[in-house]
Design a protein around this motif. Structure first.
Motif, PDB file in Angstrom:
ATOM      1  N   ARG A 243      10.003  -0.759 -12.449  1.00  0.00           N
ATOM      2  CA  ARG A 243      11.068  -0.596 -13.165  1.00  0.00           C
ATOM      3  C   ARG A 243      12.348   0.112 -12.558  1.00  0.00           C
ATOM      4  N   THR A 244      12.190   0.528 -11.269  1.00  0.00           N
ATOM      5  CA  THR A 244      13.529   0.918 -10.451  1.00  0.00           C
ATOM      6  C   THR A 244      14.351  -0.498 -10.081  1.00  0.00           C
ATOM      7  N   PHE A 245      15.405  -0.260  -9.850  1.00  0.00           N
ATOM      8  CA  PHE A 245      16.455  -1.250  -9.623  1.00  0.00           C
ATOM      9  C   PHE A 245      15.960  -2.405  -8.668  1.00  0.00           C
ATOM     10  N   GLY A 246      15.583  -2.224  -7.596  1.00  0.00           N
ATOM     11  CA  GLY A 246      15.094  -3.187  -6.618  1.00  0.00           C
ATOM     12  C   GLY A 246      13.670  -3.814  -7.182  1.00  0.00           C
ATOM     13  N   ALA A 247      12.731  -2.966  -7.661  1.00  0.00           N
ATOM     14  CA  ALA A 247      11.579  -3.670  -8.010  1.00  0.00           C
ATOM     15  C   ALA A 247      11.948  -4.465  -9.451  1.00  0.00           C
ATOM     16  N   LEU A 248      12.698  -3.952 -10.125  1.00  0.00           N
ATOM     17  CA  LEU A 248      13.010  -4.637 -11.423  1.00  0.00           C
ATOM     18  C   LEU A 248      13.571  -5.998 -11.159  1.00  0.00           C
ATOM     19  N   SER A 249      14.564  -5.989 -10.239  1.00  0.00           N
ATOM     20  CA  SER A 249      15.033  -7.305  -9.735  1.00  0.00           C
ATOM     21  C   SER A 249      13.960  -8.363  -9.220  1.00  0.00           C
ATOM     22  N   ALA A 250      12.882  -7.757  -8.548  1.00  0.00           N
ATOM     23  CA  ALA A 250      11.841  -8.637  -8.189  1.00  0.00           C
ATOM     24  C   ALA A 250      10.915  -9.080  -9.176  1.00  0.00           C
ATOM     25  N   THR A 251      11.043  -8.217 -10.433  1.00  0.00           N
ATOM     26  CA  THR A 251      10.013  -8.544 -11.476  1.00  0.00           C
ATOM     27  C   THR A 251      10.439  -9.794 -12.421  1.00  0.00           C
ATOM     28  N   ARG A 252       9.487 -10.345 -13.012  1.00  0.00           N
ATOM     29  CA  ARG A 252       9.586 -11.686 -13.525  1.00  0.00           C
ATOM     30  C   ARG A 252       8.458 -11.765 -14.432  1.00  0.00           C
ATOM     31  N   SER A 253       8.356 -10.818 -15.201  1.00  0.00           N
ATOM     32  CA  SER A 253       7.075 -10.682 -16.140  1.00  0.00           C
ATOM     33  C   SER A 253       7.607 -10.919 -17.551  1.00  0.00           C
ATOM     34  N   LYS A 254       8.522  -9.982 -18.117  1.00  0.00           N
ATOM     35  CA  LYS A 254       8.568 -10.162 -19.595  1.00  0.00           C
ATOM     36  C   LYS A 254       9.975  -9.859 -19.673  1.00  0.00           C
ATOM     37  N   PRO A 255      11.059 -10.288 -20.729  1.00  0.00           N
ATOM     38  CA  PRO A 255      12.231  -9.965 -20.998  1.00  0.00           C
ATOM     39  C   PRO A 255      12.347  -8.512 -21.068  1.00  0.00           C
ATOM     40  N   LEU A 256      11.377  -8.094 -21.818  1.00  0.00           N
ATOM     41  CA  LEU A 256      11.500  -6.394 -22.307  1.00  0.00           C
ATOM     42  C   LEU A 256      11.461  -5.610 -21.102  1.00  0.00           C
ATOM     43  N   HIS A 257      11.150  -5.962 -19.853  1.00  0.00           N
ATOM     44  CA  HIS A 257      11.295  -5.215 -18.885  1.00  0.00           C
ATOM     45  C   HIS A 257      12.578  -5.289 -18.150  1.00  0.00           C
ATOM     46  N   LYS A 258      13.406  -6.469 -18.338  1.00  0.00           N
ATOM     47  CA  LYS A 258      14.495  -6.590 -17.502  1.00  0.00           C
ATOM     48  C   LYS A 258      15.759  -6.754 -18.309  1.00  0.00           C
ATOM     49  N   LEU A 259      15.803  -6.760 -19.791  1.00  0.00           N
ATOM     50  CA  LEU A 259      16.907  -7.331 -20.530  1.00  0.00           C
ATOM     51  C   LEU A 259      18.171  -5.772 -20.346  1.00  0.00           C
ATOM     52  N   ASP A 260      19.408  -6.341 -20.233  1.00  0.00           N
ATOM     53  CA  ASP A 260      20.590  -5.442 -20.225  1.00  0.00           C
ATOM     54  C   ASP A 260      20.598  -4.761 -19.115  1.00  0.00           C
ATOM     55  N   PHE A 261      19.914  -4.712 -17.848  1.00  0.00           N
ATOM     56  CA  PHE A 261      19.959  -4.214 -16.736  1.00  0.00           C
ATOM     57  C   PHE A 261      20.673  -5.383 -15.583  1.00  0.00           C
ATOM     58  N   PRO A 262      21.735  -4.666 -15.006  1.00  0.00           N
ATOM     59  CA  PRO A 262      22.149  -5.379 -13.791  1.00  0.00           C
ATOM     60  C   PRO A 262      21.042  -5.744 -12.692  1.00  0.00           C
ATOM     61  N   ALA A 263      21.126  -6.928 -12.078  1.00  0.00           N
ATOM     62  CA  ALA A 263      20.051  -7.232 -11.168  1.00  0.00           C
ATOM     63  C   ALA A 263      20.542  -7.862  -9.819  1.00  0.00           C
ATOM     64  N   PHE A 264      19.875  -7.614  -8.714  1.00  0.00           N
ATOM     65  CA  PHE A 264      20.183  -8.610  -7.403  1.00  0.00           C
ATOM     66  C   PHE A 264      19.945  -9.982  -7.682  1.00  0.00           C
ATOM     67  N   ASP A 265      20.771 -10.881  -7.131  1.00  0.00           N
ATOM     68  CA  ASP A 265      20.397 -11.995  -7.042  1.00  0.00           C
ATOM     69  C   ASP A 265      19.582 -12.722  -5.960  1.00  0.00           C
ATOM     70  N   TRP A 266      18.351 -12.646  -6.309  1.00  0.00           N
ATOM     71  CA  TRP A 266      17.171 -13.095  -5.637  1.00  0.00           C
ATOM     72  C   TRP A 266      16.422 -14.015  -6.005  1.00  0.00           C
ATOM     73  N   PRO A 267      15.773 -14.825  -5.199  1.00  0.00           N
ATOM     74  CA  PRO A 267      15.093 -16.155  -5.510  1.00  0.00           C
ATOM     75  C   PRO A 267      13.602 -15.781  -6.218  1.00  0.00           C
TER      76      PRO A 267
END
Length: 330
Positions: A243-267
């Motif tokens: 749930r930290t920013f780099g790890a969260l950008s790499a996370t693709r599990s649920k919107p609950l984990h990611k919604l409303d947080f800025p993220a890196f543009d990663w594939p």
């Protein structure tokens, strides 16, 4: 490790297909089969007996053979504590307060006296369960006191015992070919620092030397290239890395984990969804894995051509948050 995969998979598949299990009796039968024995072959009965002796609390081992409810969940004492906690921090995620001293093995007592079968063990942070006798014994060992009383800066001034501790613990059970280890505070910390190492190595190989230019030093302070390079991490659909920013950008599990947080543009690449039993579906599973591997190659090529090269690939061999999906050695 302690579960019977077929039974776990059966629960999951029937839940996904919408078939309701036949009440609490069938669910408990399945759970008992899943957690019948520990991985080393010792029975729960021995474990609970040892835990009771080490914890210094009396009580019958029969108390830890099945759940027992005295109040609704959460009970009145948990509700009171939630209200108190909510005055200090947001407590909406709290389900129940645990009586750690009373809990043993896979069973947790809450503050209202309810005995609960804990099949998640605090999001897998208690893999040996509550009050394991070996853990309690190690914590009570006088030789451990000075280590428990300090939180040293391990990267600068580790304690004298540190090398031997690493050799006799983590490295003693390391996978074949893995001869180095760096300890971190948590999983997300480990992920973040693994990405940093990958980025540093990529840039040093690109640069050809370890000395950055004046332009790189200046532009990194304004989050611009070349000091802040446009490198990426490739991860997979369903992945959960933290749930930290780099790890969260790499996370693709649920919107609950990611919604409303800025993220890196990663594939992101597809993760193989296999059909079970594996032995009966080898051809279609191999085709699924081939398609995913080919997609990874195409993504790496495409992102490099677009000036956003993949510095590392981060993969969970077994996805949990993403839906109990397993990769194979292939």
């Amino acid at each position: 490790r302690h579960a019977h995969p077929r039974e776990v998979t059966r629960v999951i598949r029937e839940r996904e297909s919408g078939r309701r299990l036949k009440g609490a009796t069938e669910i408990m039968q399945i759970v008992r089969r899943c957690f019948r024995r520990f991985g080393d072959g010792t029975s729960h009965n021995y474990y609970y007996s040892s835990a009771a002796q080490s914890s210094g609390r009396s009580g019958s081992n029969a108390d830890f053979r099945a759940p027992s409810l005295r109040t609704p969940i959460p009970g009145p004492e948990s509700i009171r504590l939630m209200s108190e906690l909510n005055r200090i921090q947001d407590s909406r995620a709290v389900d129940v307060f645990i009586d750690l001293k009373r809990s043993k093995g896979n069973y947790a007592y809450d503050v209202d006296g309810n005995r609960l079968l804990d099949v998640c063990n605090h999001i897998a942070s208690l893999p040996l369960g509550y009050n394991h006798p070996d853990i309690l014994s190690a914590l009570q060992d006088p030789a451990s006191l000075h280590l428990l009383a300090h939180r040293p800066a391990l990267g600068i001034a580790p304690p004298a015992e540190f090398v031997d501790m690493l050799k006799s613990s983590l490295l003693a059970v390391a996978p074949s070919g893995m001869s180095e280890v760096m300890t971190m505070m948590c999983g997300a910390c480990a992920v973040e620092n693994a990405y940093k190492v990958a980025f540093l190595d990529y840039r040093r190989r690109e640069r050809g030397e370890n000395v950055p230019t004046e332009e790189e030093n200046a532009t990194c302070m304004t989050n611009e290239s070349p000091g802040s390079p446009n490198l990426t991490v490739l991860t997979f659909k369903g992945a959960f890395h933290g749930r930290t920013f780099g790890a969260l950008s790499a996370t693709r599990s649920k919107p609950l984990h990611k919604l409303d947080f800025p993220a890196f543009d990663w594939p992101v690449a597809p993760f193989p969804i296999l059909t079970y039993p594996l032995a009966d579906h080898e051809m279609e599973n191999r085709k699924e894995e081939d398609l995913c591997l080919e997609a990874v190659k195409e993504i790496v090529k495409k992102w490099k051509e677009e000036g956003k090269p993949v510095a590392c690939i981060s993969v969970e061999p077994i996805q949990s948050e993403g839906g109990d999906r397993h990769a194979t050695p292939y």
